[in-house]
Design an enzyme around this catalytic site. Structure first.
Site, PDB file in Angstrom:
ATOM      1  N   CYS A 113      43.732  36.761  37.385  1.00  0.00           N
ATOM      2  CA  CYS A 113      43.669  38.176  37.787  1.00  0.00           C
ATOM      3  C   CYS A 113      43.591  39.122  36.600  1.00  0.00           C
ATOM      4  CB  CYS A 113      44.875  38.526  38.655  1.00  0.00           C
ATOM      5  SG  CYS A 113      45.044  37.411  40.039  1.00  0.00           S
ATOM      6  N   HIS A 254      46.190  45.919  38.893  1.00  0.00           N
ATOM      7  CA  HIS A 254      45.679  44.799  39.693  1.00  0.00           C
ATOM      8  C   HIS A 254      46.286  44.900  41.090  1.00  0.00           C
ATOM      9  CE1 HIS A 254      44.771  40.947  41.254  1.00  0.00           C
ATOM     10  NE2 HIS A 254      45.970  40.440  41.081  1.00  0.00           N
ATOM     11  N   ASN A 284      43.963  40.852  47.619  1.00  0.00           N
ATOM     12  CA  ASN A 284      43.938  40.475  46.198  1.00  0.00           C
ATOM     13  C   ASN A 284      42.590  39.795  45.894  1.00  0.00           C
ATOM     14  OD1 ASN A 284      44.299  39.268  43.696  1.00  0.00           O
ATOM     15  ND2 ASN A 284      46.342  38.467  44.142  1.00  0.00           N
TER      16      ASN A 284
END
Ligand code: UT7
Length: 333
Positions: A113, A254, A284
């Site tokens: 990520c 994020h 996500n």
């Protein structure tokens, strides 16, 4: 020579999976997912749509918005944990080919990520060293291909999509990326991993049966380390650059979990209007989440030329990072 972020683009696949859809697939509820994560829906790529296909769509937009042509791009860096192919060729090579660009530097970054911030740091270093002029960085993920849709602890979290940006050379200091921190601690590698199909556990009937090629996460432990690490990382980057949270126009974290974003935002005393949130609609999307969020505020007119952005991310590896930069592209309309 400085490096500046000159444009942003994104691609979001059409199909939507809602929390209600998951209620029919695993033992979960809209209430649990919303309360624990903030996610309401996520987009899922079609069967024929690959990570590079989505990356190409985002890249075309970013190149156009930078006022460039594909031949102006001299390096392509793709951050992804869901590459088209396991080992080779890289997704960046596939994107380059689909964009019709040959004889170009192209490679992938594996930093989960945090991948987009790693890619930004690599682009900055290549440009400041004078080796490249226009670097296309992409975060693209087809996470639906590596999710176990019978595991309620992970399947509700992830979505697909891509974001891209052009990082270009500039002589104007006011446009320059101010600072980037990128870090890792491999001792926590087991918190978030795909255990199978690498050389440690090559693909076999057993690996497939146990679904070891899908993402496994120790969510609660990851959550606690994420909040602690991200908070200290963003405090450090602000202090290092003698800046305060109030100097930031857009905090673009994020998008893994609303509670992580809220905890870090609160620790920095960020106002609601500073914090960019897209987790409710995309879930996500790993390396794609920051550029997709940046594109959202650009397209809504919120992100203007010269605005100061603070990015932060945390993911498998473990990896984490933050970046301070002005938006050096044109404002929307
Ligand atoms: O992007 C890369 C980095 N990733 C992250 O930063 C993610 C970090 N972790 C998280 O976001 C959160 O830990 C999760 C959203 C993954 C989980 O939330 P949590 O509040 O930490 O829940 P938990 O794992 O402690 O589980 C609490 C309970 C468990 O049941 P018991 O053992 O208390 O009976 C789980 O089995 O919730 C249960 N549970 C669910 N229940 C309904 C777990 N997933 C679900 C689900 N629906 N989808």
């Amino acid at each position: 020579m400085y490096a500046a972020l000159k444009s942003i683009g994104a691609y979001v696949p059409k199909k939507v999976l809602t929390n209600q859809d998951f209620e029919t697939m695993v033992e979960t509820s809209d209430e649990w997912i919303t309360k624990r994560t903030g996610i309401k829906e996520r987009h899922i790529a079609s069967e024929n749509e690959s990570t590079s296909d989505m990356g190409v769509e985002a890249a075309k937009i970013a190149i156009h918005r930078a006022g460039l042509k594909i031949d102006d791009i001299d390096m392509i860096v793709c951050a992804t944990i869901s590459p088209d192919y396991l080992c080779m060729p890289s997704t960046a090579c596939m994107i380059a080919a689909k964009l019709g660009r040959v004889n170009v530097t192209a490679f992938d970054i594996s930093a989960a990520c945090t991948g987009f911030i790693y890619a930004l740091a690599v682009a900055k270093a290549f440009i400041e060293s004078g080796m490249k002029k226009n670097v296309l960085i992409i975060g693209a993920e087809k996470l639906s291909a590596i999710v176990d849709y019978s595991d309620r602890t992970t399947c509700v979290l992830f979505g697909d999509g891509a974001g891209a940006a052009v990082v270009g050379a500039t002589r104007k200091k006011a446009e320059a990326i101010t600072d980037i921190h990128i870090s890792a601690d491999g001792n926590y590698g087991d918190l978030l991993m795909t255990p199978g199909c690498g050389v440690k556990k090559p693909c076999s009937e057993q690996v497939l049966e146990e679904k070891l090629c899908t993402m496994k996460m120790k969510g609660n432990e990851t959550f606690k380390i994420a909040v602690r690490t991200l908070t200290s990382d963003v405090v450090n980057i602000l202090n290092d650059n003698e800046m305060k949270a109030s100097d930031i126009k857009h905090f673009i974290p994020h998008q893994a979990n609303y509670r992580i974003i809220k905890a870090v935002g609160d620790a920095l005393k960020m106002k609601e209007e500073q914090v960019v949130l897209t987790v409710h609609k995309y879930g996500n999307t790993s390396s794609a989440s920051i550029p997709m969020a940046m594109n959202d505020i650009w397209e809504s007119g919120r992100l203007r030329q010269g605005d100061t952005m603070l990015l932060d991310a945390f993911g498998g590896g473990l990896t984490w990072g933050s970046a301070l930069l002005p938006f050096a592209g044109k404002s929307f309309k």
